[in-house]
Design an enzyme around this catalytic site. Structure first.
Site, short mmCIF file in Angstrom:
data_model
loop_
_atom_site.label_atom_id
_atom_site.label_comp_id
_atom_site.label_asym_id
_atom_site.label_seq_id
_atom_site.Cartn_x
_atom_site.Cartn_y
_atom_site.Cartn_z
CG ASP A 1 164.42 77.59 -43.41
OD1 ASP A 1 164.33 78.02 -44.59
OD2 ASP A 1 163.58 76.85 -42.89
N GLY B 1 162.68 80.97 -45.54
CA GLY B 1 163.43 81.10 -44.28
C GLY B 1 162.59 80.78 -43.05
NE ARG B 2 159.75 75.83 -41.47
CZ ARG B 2 158.85 75.15 -42.17
NH1 ARG B 2 157.59 75.46 -42.09
NH2 ARG B 2 159.21 74.16 -42.95
O1 F6P Z 1 162.40 74.78 -44.07
C1 F6P Z 1 162.68 74.91 -45.43
C2 F6P Z 1 161.54 75.56 -46.15
O2 F6P Z 1 161.92 75.72 -47.51
C3 F6P Z 1 161.07 76.90 -45.56
O3 F6P Z 1 161.93 77.95 -45.88
C4 F6P Z 1 159.69 77.00 -46.15
O4 F6P Z 1 158.83 77.80 -45.36
C5 F6P Z 1 159.22 75.57 -46.15
O5 F6P Z 1 160.38 74.75 -46.10
C6 F6P Z 1 158.39 75.20 -47.35
O6 F6P Z 1 157.96 73.90 -47.16
P1 F6P Z 1 157.25 73.01 -48.28
O7 F6P Z 1 158.35 72.49 -49.17
O8 F6P Z 1 156.59 71.93 -47.51
O9 F6P Z 1 156.31 73.89 -49.03
#
Ligand code: F6P
Length: 342
Positions: A128, A171-172
């Site tokens: 991100d 990217g959250r």
């Molecule tokens: O922080 C990295 C990230 O890939 C974000 O962009 C995304 O919202 C989140 O992690 C997804 O998380 P997970 O792998 O727990 O679904």
């Protein structure tokens, strides 16, 4: 000295390159000994470790994922967690210090553990690129590269059918991946969390492109909100850190664009493809430099610090500074590109 290395939180291309560089630097320059702690804080709570010698890190900089495994186990809230238990594990295994590679959540845990007496050095990682204390994090460049390739591909199929293609990237709460991949692919609209836009404006841009005989490409960040939305689009509950799971806004936007403009539209959620596979050359270099920098911090006894990139230099900041604020896309960066929309 024996150092434990762990990777925690979401994975990211370049984690293995950090591990390799730290192990090689530690062995060659300081005669250190390393153990790999499995699955983030879980491994430190349960004493689940593996050997990390020179042959264990051979050829690793080009390999995606993490050979140590990762988890979102909370160092305090998890069953059996807390500094006493971890300190006991370290004593039992003869571990003198920890290199913790992780994002915001991991570094917050590392800071708390450091304040409770554990010797820890942090290494930032996140696709991100949202940590203010470092200009870039490894994994970001790879994510942008993958999103760019996806955007290029969407443009050719979009052109064939004269459809509006909506590409959703991760990217959250920050729009760096969307901004960089959107610019690189020549998107006609880029939508980021820092800058809410109305459906009327999006429709206007899309229509302009279509009327010129081109197939519109919209790049949207998963945390984007339309002007009238109060919350980010989230339909998958909350994660282990109590944060809403994002993803899927493009599937809401594409039908809205179609309804608003009458132009056939399709959504693609890129998802975890952005996080998998080999890191780019730039990410391998940054991750390697972070790994070297982390071992140098250990050698200097600079516990409670995190390595960071400032300009082209690897520097150290305290974990407090590291967690100061989120690095959002400044309004000026969005304004700079906005005249290319439509
Ligand atoms: O922080 C990295 C990230 O890939 C974000 O962009 C995304 O919202 C989140 O992690 C997804 O998380 P997970 O792998 O727990 O679904």
């Amino acid at each position: 000295m024996r150092i434990g290395i762990l990777t925690s939180g979401g994975d990211c291309p370049g984690l293995n390159a950090v591990i390799r560089a730290a192990v090689l630097t530690g062995i060659k320059e300081y005669d250190y000994d390393f153990v790999g702690i499995r699955d983030g804080w879980r491994g430190l709570i349960e004493g689940d470790v593996r050997a990390l010698n020179r042959s264990a890190v051979r050829g690793l900089s080009r390999v995606g994922g993490t050979i140590l495994g990762t988890s979102r186990t909370h160092p305090y809230d998890a069953e059996g967690g807390g500094p006493e238990r971890m300190k006991a594990t370290m004593d039992r295994l003869g571990i003198d210090g920890i290199i913790a590679i992780g994002g915001e959540g991991t570094l917050a845990g590392a800071r708390r553990l450091f304040n409770d007496g554990l010797p820890i050095v942090g290494v930032p990682k996140t696709i991100d690129n949202d940590l203010d204390a470092t200009d870039y994090t490894f994994g970001f460049d790879t994510a942008v590269e993958i999103a760019t390739e996806a955007g290029d591909r969407l443009r050719t199929t979009g052109d064939s059918h004269m459809r509006c293609m909506v590409l959703e990237v991760m990217g959250r709460h920050v729009g760096w991946i969307a901004l960089h991949s959107g610019v690189s692919v020549g998107a006609h609209v880029i939508l980021i969390p820092e800058h809410p836009v109305s459906m009327e404006e999006i429709g206007e841009y899309v229509r302009q492109v279509y009327d010129r005989g081109r197939a519109p490409l919209v790049v949207v960040s998963e945390g984007f909100k339309l002007k009238d939305m109060e919350q980010e689009y989230s339909t998958k509950g909350i994660d282990e850190a109590n944060r809403p799971r994002l993803g899927g806004i493009s599937e809401m936007l594409a039908p809205m664009i179609q309804e608003h403009t009458g132009i056939e539209s399709r959504a693609t959620v890129l998802g975890h493809i952005q996080r998998g596979g080999a890191p780019t050359g730039a990410d391998r270099v940054l991750a390697t430099r972070f790994g070297i920098g982390a071992v140098r911090a250990v050698a200097d006894g600079d516990w409670g610090s995190m390595v960071a990139l400032r300009g082209t230099d690897i520097v150290r900041v305290t974990l407090d500074e590291a967690l100061g604020s989120l690095k959002t896309v400044p309004a000026s960066r969005y304004e700079e590109i906005k005249h290319l929309f439509g």
